[in-house]
Write a protein that holds these residues in place. Structure first.
Motif: not given
Length: 135
Positions: A90-91, A123
């Motif tokens: 996610s980062s 994603p």
């Protein structure tokens, strides 16, 4: 610690590219344009003749997940299942360390095709490799 070894995200990207090169480049288009960064989305396709597989490499550099459907333009039939290997976090600044060596690692799973259509959710900040077996 000179006794501990771990892969970096860059290592895994290089490994995925080198292990999934294919032997023949195929076109991969969106609205008749190459997938070259529109909304942070990149893609390439190749055929690996020895394994009889189409290989799709997909990159989402954006901060939001995207869903895509691809239609394979092949004369032959395809197997209904395909392998998906995804490297994602996610980062965009995430990395592996000695204390956390598996923060960013490739994850393998199977996906199902509907005929010659491949639908995938990508994603944010992800690199994916899809291998589709031809019959």
């Amino acid at each position: 610690d000179n006794l501990t070894v771990y892969g970096t995200p860059n290592y895994y990207v290089q490994k995925l590219f080198s292990n999934n090169r294919g032997t023949h480049v195929l076109s991969m288009l969106q609205e008749n344009q190459p997938l070259s960064g529109q909304q942070g989305f990149y893609g390439s396709a190749s055929l690996d003749k020895p394994s009889g597989e189409i290989i799709l490499k997909l990159v989402n550099t954006g901060g939001l997940a995207i869903d895509r459907t691809f239609t394979l333009q092949t004369l032959g039939r395809v197997v209904s299942g395909a392998s998906l290997t995804m490297l994602q976090h996610s980062s965009p600044n995430a990395t592996n360390t000695i204390d956390n060596p598996r923060t960013v690692v490739p994850v393998d799973r199977e996906i199902t095709l509907k005929g010659k259509k491949v639908t995938v959710s990508l994603p944010a900040y992800s690199f994916s490799v899809i291998r589709i077996k031809l019959k």
